[in-house]
Design a protein around this motif. Structure first.
Motif, PDB file in Angstrom:
ATOM      1  N   UNK A 142     -65.243  -2.529  13.741  1.00 52.91           N
ATOM      2  CA  UNK A 142     -64.733  -3.900  13.915  1.00 52.91           C
ATOM      3  C   UNK A 142     -65.826  -4.902  14.278  1.00 52.91           C
ATOM      4  N   UNK A 143     -66.801  -4.491  15.106  1.00 56.12           N
ATOM      5  CA  UNK A 143     -67.872  -5.411  15.483  1.00 56.12           C
ATOM      6  C   UNK A 143     -68.731  -5.764  14.275  1.00 56.12           C
ATOM      7  N   UNK A 144     -69.059  -4.765  13.455  1.00 53.07           N
ATOM      8  CA  UNK A 144     -69.890  -5.019  12.286  1.00 53.07           C
ATOM      9  C   UNK A 144     -69.163  -5.916  11.289  1.00 53.07           C
ATOM     10  N   UNK A 145     -67.868  -5.748  11.160  1.00 48.58           N
ATOM     11  CA  UNK A 145     -67.085  -6.617  10.279  1.00 48.58           C
ATOM     12  C   UNK A 145     -67.165  -8.066  10.751  1.00 48.58           C
TER      13      UNK A 145
ATOM     14  N   UNK B 251     -76.983  -3.444  25.207  1.00 47.18           N
ATOM     15  CA  UNK B 251     -75.781  -4.291  25.249  1.00 47.18           C
ATOM     16  C   UNK B 251     -75.010  -4.229  23.939  1.00 47.18           C
ATOM     17  N   UNK B 252     -75.723  -4.269  22.803  1.00 50.27           N
ATOM     18  CA  UNK B 252     -75.032  -4.224  21.515  1.00 50.27           C
ATOM     19  C   UNK B 252     -74.388  -2.861  21.280  1.00 50.27           C
TER      20      UNK B 252
ATOM     21  N   UNK C 126     -69.268   0.000  20.826  1.00 44.62           N
ATOM     22  CA  UNK C 126     -68.366   1.066  21.269  1.00 44.62           C
ATOM     23  C   UNK C 126     -67.029   0.497  21.717  1.00 44.62           C
ATOM     24  N   UNK C 127     -67.054  -0.609  22.449  1.00 45.07           N
ATOM     25  CA  UNK C 127     -65.814  -1.234  22.903  1.00 45.07           C
ATOM     26  C   UNK C 127     -64.989  -1.745  21.723  1.00 45.07           C
ATOM     27  N   UNK C 128     -65.687  -2.230  20.684  1.00 49.87           N
ATOM     28  CA  UNK C 128     -64.954  -2.764  19.524  1.00 49.87           C
ATOM     29  C   UNK C 128     -64.218  -1.665  18.767  1.00 49.87           C
ATOM     30  N   UNK C 129     -64.774  -0.441  18.750  1.00 53.30           N
ATOM     31  CA  UNK C 129     -64.087   0.655  18.064  1.00 53.30           C
ATOM     32  C   UNK C 129     -62.960   1.228  18.921  1.00 53.30           C
ATOM     33  N   UNK C 130     -63.146   1.185  20.240  1.00 57.09           N
ATOM     34  CA  UNK C 130     -62.074   1.644  21.131  1.00 57.09           C
ATOM     35  C   UNK C 130     -60.925   0.649  21.171  1.00 57.09           C
ATOM     36  N   UNK C 131     -61.261  -0.644  21.137  1.00 57.29           N
ATOM     37  CA  UNK C 131     -60.259  -1.708  21.204  1.00 57.29           C
ATOM     38  C   UNK C 131     -60.487  -2.671  20.052  1.00 57.29           C
ATOM     39  N   UNK C 132     -59.986  -2.340  18.848  1.00 59.05           N
ATOM     40  CA  UNK C 132     -60.238  -3.177  17.662  1.00 59.05           C
ATOM     41  C   UNK C 132     -59.775  -4.618  17.821  1.00 59.05           C
TER      42      UNK C 132
END
Length: 424
Positions: free
Chosen positions: A102-105, A214-215, A220-226
């Motif tokens: 999700x972050x990369x998107x 930090x990134x 990691x947070x973005x994949x846990x919480x899309x």
């Protein structure tokens, strides 16, 4: 109000929630062997993404555990690394099952916009990629040769004019590759580009698209919480600004070239002129929306590959001298007739690919086939690995290519303080 207490309470709450989410999740490939984790917070991620020298841990794990092994992600989460031929092919070909994080998107959206070839998916992605590919064929690239050679001569003059005993080639190659890409894509010199855009492309974006602790946590947070929206972070503002400035100049260039074509004039030999002459399915807006990603990817990847290639030549003076003699002994300007030079280029791309790692998240339960069976920690031999929705996988592109028998370049790790891995 005690802000420190409030911040500490929030941090504890997040950690507890994340830990509960991770520990209650059953991972289907937990029995696959892999390296020990040095940290619950970061797992093996700092070793994987920010190692010095290049690939220090990844290539050691490849030798120890083979083409498929388990890694620890942030907060104790299990991830899978694959460089097995069949597994890599399966993951990359099934784009509807394995998606970008999700972050990369969100990074792609900020940098490319809604019409960027890296952001769009499905049929729209295939349409854009197919239409853009005509400008990257062998015959098309030959048309840009003179533009590249002119910039290369300027880089050579700068290097030869240096009076220092040690020259930081990154300080020359970085701006040089930006000049080359700007000329080839837009038929513009760096001086003709917006000054703020040049600053963003030269320094800010190079840092913002590289991994930091930090990134790694943010990803990691973005994949846990899309549903977590990180696009409000300052870095995303810089990406959006770069896209806006690049799209504006791209639109201006295209309008000028369209007017030249309609007036029966030569629009030039640059990439955008070539696309417009081919009369593809691309609209003017389609082309303009790719400007930022072409400038960013074209500059950064080219600079990194050149830097690694030059480092290898510095380590091998005998090879350097042979290539120099090959270049000067042939009167023809065709690079196809220079086998040793081509071997160096291909080996540099193999040993140090522009995209060393690719991260994917499974959006549904599936099974990944393997070329060869692997042995689990329980002693079971398996030829397929089950993956559940939400599982994170890393495609070890550099590991896959280094499992091929080495050619003229040594596989020994090299130190590179200025070149890092881009997010991909």
């Amino acid at each position: 109000m005690n802000y420190l207490l409030a911040f500490t309470s929030l941090a504890v709450a997040v950690i507890v929630y994340v830990a509960a989410s991770v520990f209650t999740r059953k991972v289907s490939f937990r029995a696959v062997p892999g390296p020990p984790s040095p940290s619950w917070i970061f797992g093996n991620m700092l070793q994987l993404w920010i190692s010095k020298p290049y690939g220090k841990y990844e290539f050691a794990w490849l030798k120890q555990y083979g083409n498929v092994y388990r890694l620890k992600g942030c907060f104790g989460r299990d991830c899978l690394m694959v460089s097995d031929t069949r597994a890599v092919q399966h993951v990359l070909n099934n784009v509807d099952t394995f998606r970008n994080s999700p972050l990369l998107k969100r990074v792609f959206y900020a940098l490319d916009g809604p019409k960027g070839v890296q952001y769009v998916q499905g049929e729209e992605h295939r349409r854009l990629r197919t239409a853009l590919n005509v400008a990257f064929t062998a015959s098309a690239v030959r048309q840009y040769q003179e533009l590249f050679e002119n910039v290369a001569r300027k880089i050579s003059i700068k290097l030869e004019a240096s009076s220092e005993s040690v020259v930081d080639v990154c300080q020359v190659i970085g701006p040089g590759t930006l000049a080359a890409i700007a000329k080839v894509v837009l038929d513009r010199s760096v001086e003709e580009l917006d000054e703020e855009l040049v600053q963003l492309l030269s320094t800010v974006l190079a840092e913002e698209t590289r991994h930091t602790p930090s990134s790694v946590i943010a990803n990691a947070l973005s994949t846990l919480f899309p549903q977590l929206n990180l696009s409000l972070l300052p870095a995303f503002g810089l990406l959006r600004k770069a896209r806006k400035l690049a799209t504006r100049i791209g639109t201006q260039v295209i309008e000028e070239k369209v007017a030249a074509l309609e007036g029966g004039m030569d629009p030039g030999n640059d990439l955008y002129a070539y696309l417009l002459r081919q009369n593809t399915t691309l609209t003017k807006e389609d082309i303009a929306c790719q400007t930022c990603i072409l400038l960013v990817n074209g500059q950064d990847t080219t600079a990194n590959t050149l830097t690694f290639g030059l480092l290898e030549l510095a380590r091998n003076p005998e090879l350097q001298e042979k290539i120099r003699k090959e270049i000067h002994s042939m009167s023809t300007s065709s690079y196809d007739n220079k086998p040793l030079l081509n071997a160096l280029i291909k080996e540099s791309l193999r040993m140090f690919p522009a995209e060393a790692l690719a991260e994917r998240v499974a959006v549904r339960d599936t099974v990944i086939p393997l070329t060869e069976s692997i042995t689990t920690m329980a002693g079971e031999h398996i030829e397929h690995i089950p993956v559940r929705k939400g599982d994170v996988l890393f495609i070890g592109i550099a590991s896959y290519q280094r499992s091929i028998i080495s050619g003229i370049i040594s596989s020994k790790p090299i130190r590179s303080p200025s070149v890092g891995r881009r997010q991909s």
